[in-house]
Design an enzyme around this catalytic site. Structure first.
Site, PDB file in Angstrom:
ATOM      1  N   HIS A 127      40.178  23.483  32.411  1.00 21.54           N
ATOM      2  CA  HIS A 127      40.769  23.211  31.095  1.00 21.54           C
ATOM      3  C   HIS A 127      40.186  24.243  30.121  1.00 21.54           C
ATOM      4  O   HIS A 127      39.054  24.690  30.300  1.00 21.54           O
ATOM      5  CB  HIS A 127      40.356  21.788  30.693  1.00 21.54           C
ATOM      6  CG  HIS A 127      40.966  21.249  29.450  1.00 21.54           C
ATOM      7  ND1 HIS A 127      40.544  21.619  28.197  1.00 21.54           N
ATOM      8  CD2 HIS A 127      41.958  20.338  29.258  1.00 21.54           C
ATOM      9  CE1 HIS A 127      41.248  20.961  27.276  1.00 21.54           C
ATOM     10  NE2 HIS A 127      42.116  20.170  27.896  1.00 21.54           N
ATOM     11  N   ASP A 204      32.508  19.242  34.261  1.00 19.41           N
ATOM     12  CA  ASP A 204      33.470  18.699  33.302  1.00 19.41           C
ATOM     13  C   ASP A 204      34.069  17.455  33.961  1.00 19.41           C
ATOM     14  O   ASP A 204      34.901  17.551  34.863  1.00 19.41           O
ATOM     15  CB  ASP A 204      34.544  19.747  33.005  1.00 19.41           C
ATOM     16  CG  ASP A 204      35.648  19.197  32.102  1.00 19.41           C
ATOM     17  OD1 ASP A 204      35.684  17.970  31.863  1.00 19.41           O
ATOM     18  OD2 ASP A 204      36.491  19.999  31.658  1.00 19.41           O
ATOM     19  N   GLN A 207      38.174  14.099  33.508  1.00 21.01           N
ATOM     20  CA  GLN A 207      39.201  13.427  34.305  1.00 21.01           C
ATOM     21  C   GLN A 207      38.603  12.680  35.484  1.00 21.01           C
ATOM     22  O   GLN A 207      39.345  12.212  36.356  1.00 21.01           O
ATOM     23  CB  GLN A 207      40.245  14.447  34.815  1.00 21.01           C
ATOM     24  CG  GLN A 207      40.977  15.201  33.717  1.00 21.01           C
ATOM     25  CD  GLN A 207      41.914  14.297  32.897  1.00 21.01           C
ATOM     26  OE1 GLN A 207      42.212  13.165  33.276  1.00 21.01           O
ATOM     27  NE2 GLN A 207      42.370  14.802  31.765  1.00 21.01           N
ATOM     28  N   LYS A 230      39.598   8.941  27.014  1.00 27.30           N
ATOM     29  CA  LYS A 230      40.304   9.025  28.288  1.00 27.30           C
ATOM     30  C   LYS A 230      39.898   7.888  29.219  1.00 27.30           C
ATOM     31  O   LYS A 230      40.273   7.847  30.382  1.00 27.30           O
ATOM     32  CB  LYS A 230      40.031  10.379  28.953  1.00 27.30           C
ATOM     33  CG  LYS A 230      40.658  11.558  28.199  1.00 27.30           C
ATOM     34  CD  LYS A 230      40.427  12.854  28.929  1.00 27.30           C
ATOM     35  CE  LYS A 230      40.692  14.070  28.066  1.00 27.30           C
ATOM     36  NZ  LYS A 230      42.109  14.326  27.831  1.00 27.30           N
ATOM     37  N   CYS A 369      46.640  22.820  28.332  1.00 21.26           N
ATOM     38  CA  CYS A 369      45.357  23.496  28.054  1.00 21.26           C
ATOM     39  C   CYS A 369      44.787  24.146  29.315  1.00 21.26           C
ATOM     40  O   CYS A 369      43.559  24.126  29.531  1.00 21.26           O
ATOM     41  CB  CYS A 369      44.321  22.539  27.462  1.00 21.26           C
ATOM     42  SG  CYS A 369      44.836  21.835  25.897  1.00 21.26           S
TER      43      CYS A 369
END
Ligand code: PLP
Length: 413
Positions: A127, A204, A207, A230, A369
């Site tokens: 991302h 990261d 997700q 999220k 993104c």
């Protein structure tokens, strides 16, 4: 109908927004969860309760109300600590979101540890939040950004990893799950290799933490970043988890109130962790809302949520394959989470999203993104459906039926 380990109907009633209709009177089919999720009543109620009964600024009051708010804010830190298995609570830093968490590391860790000629290794599926801060850090320090390529199937091509890693590699920053391909990356082997050359590792987890169990005490990474919105929580709160000794060795990111032990006209002395990285008034109420979200997710269980999303992904893949004329991005469902990005042959992804919107189906279209990833895939944009615990097989059927209708409509034209 396929079956799942989790019955979403048990939870849908907790999400008032799932009962709203579109301006054209269609029931909402919400499939944009990778962008942001919805909040259950328990989270909204925690926010309302805080503002109505427990609200003051934290860590600075000498009155009971501030003490009460401070307790709730710090309990939220404990909840995050338990969720991700952090050894020490002060390793949990509240930020505004994944983007800020990664910027904090790129700026602060980068300033302390990056030198000209050093290398920062990312992947082609990142991302922008895990690319741009590193380009900025490279521009500031003279370091160089390199990328682990992906295969045509949309998984990391780890055959090149040994060549890419060297004593020059100071940072490996990798997404746990791609927000476009849905690919679940093999973090353990990447981290083991990164560590063998002495690199620091950032994951990261924007997700992944909302969908899959993640235990930082076993992972072997140095930093993990994720966002509250999220994972059923409010916007405006995110987390940076970092190893205490690393965080201790980094300069503060933002300066201001709360992050100091002492300020003089000549300079300042930073506070201990976690205050050192929480300058100014922190996201008090969002953090308390995140605590409620974690409690809600805990009661269901992340393993069941992941299995449910996998079942939905499998169903979507099967239905799209039967339909034909749809290119699915990313690997087979077994290597994925609940993200299904696709390109309908001959139709622009924005047109697909717009026609689906007419049916009340909310998906995302664009580059999500991830422009370098789309370039690698030979496309400028894609459509993306992404699932969460409240989505049903019927939602997936609505999606595929609406895509079929789009194909028929545009073919007639
Ligand atoms: N990283 C990944 C993989 C994401 O999917 C996102 C959001 O879509 C981000 C980072 C940025 O998250 P936020 O906008 O909450 O800071």
């Amino acid at each position: 109908m396929p079956v799942s380990v989790l019955d979403p109907e048990r939870y849908r009633g907790d999400f008032a927004i799932l009962s709203v209709s579109s301006p054209r009177g269609k029931p909402l089919v919400y499939l944009d969860n990778a962008a942001t999720t919805q909040r259950p009543r328990a989270v909204i109620q925690a926010i309302v309760d805080t503002y109505e009964h427990h609200y003051a600024n934290v860590h600075r009051g000498i009155h009971w109300l501030s003490d009460r708010t401070t307790d709730l804010y710090e309990q939220a830190r404990d909840a995050v600590q338990r969720l991700i298995g952090a050894e020490r609570r002060e390793e949990v830093i509240f930020t505004r979101g994944t983007t800020e968490s990664i910027n904090l590391v790129a700026r602060s860790w980068g300033e302390a540890f990056l030198r000209p000629g050093d290398e920062i290794l990312l992947t082609e599926m990142e991302h922008h939040a895990n690319i741009v801060p590193w380009h900025q850090a490279a521009a500031r320090t003279g370091a160089k950004v390199r990328f682990i390529p992906i295969t045509d199937e949309g998984v990391l091509d780890l055959s090149s990893l040994d060549q890419l890693l060297s004593a020059r590699t100071k940072m490996v920053a990798v997404t746990a799950v791609s927000n476009v391909l849905g690919t679940v990356n093999p973090l353990e082997s990447i981290i083991t290799k990164a560590k063998s050359v002495g690199a620091t590792v950032l994951v990261d987890a924007a997700q992944s933490v909302p969908h899959l169990p993640l235990d930082v005490s076993r992972l072997g990474a140095d930093f993990v970043a994720f966002s509250g919105h999220k994972m059923l929580g409010p916007t405006g709160v995110g987390v940076l988890w970092g190893r205490a000794e690393l965080l201790d060795s980094m300069p503060p990111f933002l300066g201001g109130g709360s992050m100091i032990r002492r300020v003089t006209l000549e300079g300042f002395e930073p506070a201990e962790l976690p205050s050192k990285f929480e300058a100014g008034t922190p996201p008090i109420v969002p953090a308390i809302g995140l605590d409620a979200a974690i409690e809600y997710l805990d009661a269901i269980g992340l393993p069941a949520i992941h299995q449910h999303e996998l079942a939905l992904t499998r169903h979507a893949h099967e239905r799209f394959a039967e339909l034909g004329g749809v290119r699915l991005l990313g690997p087979a469902p077994e290597q994925k989470s609940g993200v299904v990005s696709f390109v309908v042959e001959g139709v622009h992804p924005h047109d697909v999203a717009q026609l689906l919107d007419g049916e009340g189906i909310a998906i995302r279209a664009g580059h999500h993104c991830a422009m370098p990833l789309h370039k690698r895939l030979g496309i400028v944009a894609s459509s993306r459906a992404s699932f969460y615990l409240y989505n049903t097989f019927a939602d997936v059927d609505h999606l595929v039926d609406a895509v079929a209708q789009t194909q028929r409509r545009l073919r007639r034209k």
